[in-house]
Design an enzyme around this catalytic site. Structure first.
Site, PDB file in Angstrom:
ATOM      1  N   ASP A  33       0.823  -1.211   0.000  1.00 20.02           N
ATOM      2  CA  ASP A  33       0.000   0.000   0.000  1.00 20.02           C
ATOM      3  C   ASP A  33       0.855   1.258   0.000  1.00 20.02           C
ATOM      4  O   ASP A  33       2.052   1.217   0.298  1.00 20.02           O
ATOM      5  CB  ASP A  33      -0.908   0.014   1.231  1.00 20.02           C
ATOM      6  CG  ASP A  33      -2.223  -0.708   0.987  1.00 20.02           C
ATOM      7  OD1 ASP A  33      -2.469  -1.098  -0.164  1.00 20.02           O
ATOM      8  OD2 ASP A  33      -2.985  -0.891   1.950  1.00 20.02           O
ATOM      9  N   LYS A  55      -3.376   2.831  -2.918  1.00 18.33           N
ATOM     10  CA  LYS A  55      -4.413   3.784  -3.311  1.00 18.33           C
ATOM     11  C   LYS A  55      -4.255   5.056  -2.484  1.00 18.33           C
ATOM     12  O   LYS A  55      -4.217   4.995  -1.265  1.00 18.33           O
ATOM     13  CB  LYS A  55      -5.806   3.189  -3.087  1.00 18.33           C
ATOM     14  CG  LYS A  55      -6.111   1.962  -3.943  1.00 18.33           C
ATOM     15  CD  LYS A  55      -7.466   1.387  -3.577  1.00 18.33           C
ATOM     16  CE  LYS A  55      -7.819   0.180  -4.437  1.00 18.33           C
ATOM     17  NZ  LYS A  55      -8.021   0.545  -5.830  1.00 18.33           N
ATOM     18  N   MET A  92      -9.412   8.452   7.499  1.00 18.08           N
ATOM     19  CA  MET A  92      -9.595   8.938   6.125  1.00 18.08           C
ATOM     20  C   MET A  92     -10.623  10.073   6.069  1.00 18.08           C
ATOM     21  O   MET A  92     -11.488  10.101   5.192  1.00 18.08           O
ATOM     22  CB  MET A  92     -10.004   7.788   5.197  1.00 18.08           C
ATOM     23  CG  MET A  92      -8.910   6.742   5.033  1.00 18.08           C
ATOM     24  SD  MET A  92      -9.419   5.294   4.074  1.00 18.08           S
ATOM     25  CE  MET A  92     -10.235   4.323   5.353  1.00 18.08           C
TER      26      MET A  92
END
Length: 500
Positions: free
Chosen positions: A35, A57, A166
């Site tokens: 990641d 991502k 997030m």
């Protein structure tokens, strides 16, 4: 042959927040698919042939699709590889591992899930925030605010303690929704960015002023904590990681493949990003004839001279080839140069009889513990390119020196991609040399690649002779170890970094 896929949690992304199981798998992996938030310094632990694939991502940036990640996992598994899918935090907490797991199982790919330390837990702890408290908070709720429209804000506004991942891009919307559903504007809030890293930052305020307090700041990646537990935060308990001296430096290590791990670990302990670019390949000599002849006549020698770990390793490997062990050296004294060489000898069950004080071969004769006149010395060494001073000085003192090739050092033909990219992009701040041969070979390798300059790179040398070669071939040396060992070179680089 079908391999196996491991869905591994990388914790906060640092080596020291990996579980032992994750660390072991990383060192054994054939393929690592990782990641975006995983620290590249973790990859110093992988094997040289391991394939590293960045399929992370990040919001607002081009990234691999989930289907392409699934397909890659299946493909490399079916090729018989041990595949580590390295995901930040825990693989099953907001990590899209469900899709990957289902895709793998549908193709009968063996899978193991390895838990990791979620930032939802680790970040508040490192900041001194207790998510539960007998008075302030009986529990906590963790959500991702990547898409605020999917959350039930009426319920979330009633939670005593709210942890949001997030969510920094949606901070204004989070505050608006909580306010619309009854959360008091005076509710404490903390934002923790880069938890556990030297770059860690904490902003503490209230729902009504946190936007103003963080105006113009880059907040991602961060964890948001909302609730009265934030107010109980004690400045004396807050853990702000102290940046280590090398935390912002990328260091290129040019030791031979298989011998750089100790040096790499010393530098990583100071938070350096270490890239290995082996400038030596250690291989057997072109002929064993000389060493075999010496082994057959060991009883004729008074001293065995070993000036490197390579000499120790290849000499004892050849002893074993002839079905002999350390007992064959009974009656022979052993002199070694350097702490590392002495440690290698001790691994063979033997103690050196003599180590010169300055850890360099040129001082061996100066401090030798007995007269050399009439002594017979066996000197297993590199086949070509070694320095002749030691042999000349021993011979001048009346010793009979038998030189035999124990190993050969060659110049690699290519540069590892990570090292090449770092050099081309100007990311390398220090390049290290532990021998004159590594300097010569590095110059040769760089000349083959074309336009790569070391003008802006600090040149670090392990000792005077290596420094002389640096000055001859590179025009300068910026750092020289006071003690001519890997520990001494590490300390010298640390001192340089503190002044720059």
């Amino acid at each position: 042959m079908v391999g196996k896929v491991y869905l591994v949690g990388a914790g906060l992304g640092r080596l020291d927040t990996l579980t032992l199981r994750a660390y072991t798998l990383l060192k054994q992996a054939d393929v690592v698919i990782y990641d975006a938030l995983v620290d590249p310094r973790l990859f110093a632990e992988v094997r040289s042939h391991c394939l590293l694939l960045d399929m992370g991502k990040r919001g607002g940036k081009p990234s691999a699709s989930q289907s392409s990640i699934n397909q890659a996992l299946i493909y490399y598994c079916q090729q018989g590889n041990q595949v580590v899918r390295l995901k930040s935090g825990d693989p099953l907490i907001f990590g899209r591992s469900g899709s990957e797991l289902q895709a793998l199982l549908s193709q009968n790919c063996p899978v193991e899930i390895v838990p990791g330390l979620s930032s939802a837990i680790a970040a508040p702890t490192l900041a001194g925030i207790a998510l539960t408290d007998p008075i302030l908070s009986q529990g906590f709720t963790v959500v991702t605010a990547h898409d605020p429209s999917r959350l039930n804000w009426a319920i979330l506004a009633q939670m005593e303690t709210l942890v949001i991942l997030m969510g920094t891009r949606q901070l204004a919307e989070i505050i608006r929704q909580l306010g619309n559903h009854g959360k008091h504007p005076d509710t404490p809030i903390a934002i923790i960015r880069w938890a556990g890293f030297p770059e860690q930052q904490i902003w503490q305020g209230r729902l009504q002023n946190i936007i103003e307090l963080t105006a113009g700041q880059s907040l991602s990646p961060a964890v948001i904590i909302i609730g009265n537990v934030v107010e109980a935060l004690s400045p004396n308990l807050v853990h702000f990681p102290c940046p280590m001296p090398l935390s912002h430096h990328t260091i290129l290590v040019t030791r031979s493949a298989g011998q750089s791990s100790e040096f790499t670990q010393l530098l990583q302990q100071q938070e350096a990003r270490v890239i290995e670019m082996p400038a030596l390949e250690i291989v057997p000599p072109s002929s064993w004839e000389g060493l075999d002849g010496a082994i057959a006549n060991l009883s004729t020698f008074n001293w065995l001279i070993l000036t490197s770990s390579n000499a120790v390793d290849y000499f004892f490997q050849r002893l074993q080839h002839h079905h002999l062990d350390s007992r064959a050296l009974a009656g022979i004294k052993i002199a070694v140069v350097g702490k590392k060489t002495a440690a290698s000898l001790r691994q063979q069950g033997l103690q050196p009889d003599y180590i010169p004080p300055k850890f360099i071969a040129d001082t061996l004769v100066e401090h030798f513990p007995e007269p050399l006149s009439g002594k017979s010395l066996l000197f297993p060494r590199v086949e070509t390119g070694g320095r002749e001073v030691l042999v000349q000085e021993c011979t001048a003192q009346g010793a009979r020196v038998t030189e035999v090739a124990a190993y050969q050092s060659q110049c690699p033909q290519t540069i590892p991609p990570e090292a090449l990219n770092a050099l081309q992009n100007g990311q390398v701040t220090v390049i290290t040399f532990a021998s004159s041969k590594t300097v010569k070979n590095t110059v040769q390798i760089l000349n083959q690649t074309g336009k790569i300059s070391l003008n802006s790179v600090c040149i670090a040398s392990i000792g005077p002779q290596t420094s002389k070669t640096c000055e001859d071939l590179l025009g300068r040396v910026d750092i020289e170890a006071k003690e001519y060992t890997l520990d001494g070179l590490t300390e010298a680089i640390v001192q340089w970094a503190k002044n720059h």
